[in-house]
Enzyme design. Structure first.
Site, PDB file in Angstrom:
ATOM      1  N   GLU A   1       0.824  -1.208   0.000  1.00 26.04           N
ATOM      2  CA  GLU A   1       0.000   0.000   0.000  1.00 26.04           C
ATOM      3  C   GLU A   1       0.861   1.262   0.000  1.00 26.04           C
ATOM      4  OE1 GLU A   1      -3.158  -0.426   2.886  1.00 26.04           O
ATOM      5  OE2 GLU A   1      -4.090  -1.957   1.640  1.00 26.04           O
TER       6      GLU A   1
ATOM      7  N   LYS B   1     -15.816  -2.177   2.237  1.00 27.22           N
ATOM      8  CA  LYS B   1     -15.127  -2.559   0.998  1.00 27.22           C
ATOM      9  C   LYS B   1     -16.161  -3.206   0.087  1.00 27.22           C
ATOM     10  CE  LYS B   1     -10.652  -3.950   3.063  1.00 27.22           C
ATOM     11  NZ  LYS B   1     -10.009  -5.078   3.790  1.00 27.22           N
TER      12      LYS B   1
END
Ligand code: PGA
Ligand code: ZN
Length: 422
Positions: A203, A331
């Site tokens: 990330e 999500k």
């Protein structure tokens, strides 16, 4: 009327294939959406179909692409679909399984998202406004500057060590602070550990060779102070603890130490007191509703459920009833259609929970979550470090939205508790 549905394989930020779908309405409004992919996934997520075999190391998605271009296109093209909810109900019925494992959540979700975009285009509105006419809240970013766990090749068990620039005055300023802190962190890491410490994880956060989360938090505090933002930042963790929990012994292994649930909860309370942590995600393993409830009560901070609730309204209901957390990690690909994800956010809001909109570690340049977080007014987004195209795509879309909203835009620095000033 849906006039075209077409899928293809494209690559995500790890170079692995994922599904991209074009969907056209009324022969005029064409939209595209990609589906992201997790690496530290919860076991109760909707199923993502992978081809297996040797092609792309087994990660091919030709099966899901074939489902879109075959069965799903046959059922949808030429049909009049009046709403997102109607489309998503059809997708769910066509798949026919509780975990979307027959056609694949990675076949259904990009259709659902591309439809949302095409329907917004038909109204001439940006997506965030088509979904919510009153949308005006820009989220505080939970910026993941030190990576561990399944997202990095170091020995840090905790997956994400996060700084949140709550004291910034706008999205742009929040990103400016984040980058300045990241630059300061790079200098500190270079000086203390050498060049290898500047390698990054999935990330975009640094992945220095360390194992103790205390050390990671100290480095981050130093970087924030060096950048001059000590009074404007708070801190967070995504422990992703399912991935360092052993169900056989019911124990966690943290930096080589074996801990039971109570000892781990004690450890969190110490970290919270010592490091100004205001949010912890997945502090306990994905089935431990009681442990989540205990830490939520004892800590008084934001306890975020990710693998525990997997954006699934039924599991959220169970967590809410148990007091297991007070915040939902949201999500869309964990559940597989936009309507169900919106139901999940509504269930969280009704219960007084906060919502943190999140990327996956395997992302593409598709920035749809930027529009979705503004539409939800969620006030918090987790989309990695402010580097690498698949992360900056989201941040840059938020900057455009901030500009478009002009004077009505409000940066949600108050979505999390203000830093304790010393
Ligand atoms: P994942 O991780 O996308 O690899 O599942 C993100 C998270 O755990 O929040
Ligand atoms: Zn997580």
């Amino acid at each position: 009327t849906i006039t075209r549905v077409r899928a293809r394989e494209v690559l995500d930020c790890r170079g692995l294939p994922t599904v991209q779908v074009d969907l056209e309405l009324d022969g005029a409004h064409l939209a595209t959406a990609d589906v992201p992919s997790g690496r530290s996934t919860g076991s109760n997520e909707a199923r993502e179909l992978r081809d297996g075999g040797s092609r792309f190391g087994g990660f091919g998605v030709l099966g899901a692409v074939g489902a879109v271009n075959g069965e799903l296109a046959d059922a949808l093209v030429g049909r009049t679909v009046d709403s997102q909810r109607e489309l998503d109900a059809r997708l769910i019925a066509l798949d026919g399984t509780p975990d979307k494992g027959r056609l694949g959540a990675n076949a259904l979700l990009p259709i659902s998202l591309a439809f949302a975009r095409a329907a917004a285009a038909r109204t001439g509105q940006p997506l965030y406004r088509a979904l919510n006419a009153d949308a005006h809240v820009l989220p505080a970013p939970l910026v993941n500057l030190i990576n561990g766990g399944k997202h990095a090749s170091n020995d840090l068990d905790m997956q994400e060590v996060i700084v949140i620039p709550v004291g910034a005055g706008s999205m742009l300023e929040a990103l400016q602070w984040s980058t300045e802190i990241d630059l300061a962190l790079a200098e500190i890491l270079l000086e203390r550990f050498g060049k290898a410490a500047l390698n990054t994880g999935d990330e975009g956060g640094f992945a220095p060779q360390l194992s103790r989360v205390e050390e990671a938090l100290e480095l981050l505090h130093e970087a924030v102070a060096a950048a001059g933002y000590a009074s404007g930042c708070v801190y967070g963790l995504d422990a992703a603890s399912t991935h360092w929990y052993d169900p056989a012994t019911d124990r966690y292994t943290l930096a080589g130490e074996t801990l039971d649930r109570d000892a781990l909860i004690e450890r969190y309370l110490t970290l919270i007191a010592d490091y100004g942590i205001v949010t912890i995600e997945d502090p306990l393993q994905e089935e431990d509703f009681d442990g989540f409830a205990e830490l939520t009560r004892a800590s008084g901070i934001q306890i975020v459920a990710d693998d525990l609730t997997v954006t699934n309204p039924a599991r959220i209901e169970r967590a809410v009833a148990a007091g297991a957390g007070n915040s939902l990690l949201w999500k869309v690909n964990q559940i597989g259609t936009l309507s169900e994800a919106l139901d999940a956010a509504n269930a969280a809001h009704r219960a007084g929970w906060t919502v943190v909109v999140s990327e996956r570690s395997g992302e593409t340049e598709d920035a749809i979550i930027a529009d979705l977080v503004v539409a939800l007014g969620a006030g918090q987004i987790k989309t990695g470090a402010p580097i690498r195209g698949e992360r900056t795509a989201k941040y840059n879309r938020l900057l455009r939205i901030e500009e478009e909203l002009g004077a009505t835009a409000r940066y949600a620095g108050d979505a999390l508790p203000a830093p304790a000033l010393s």
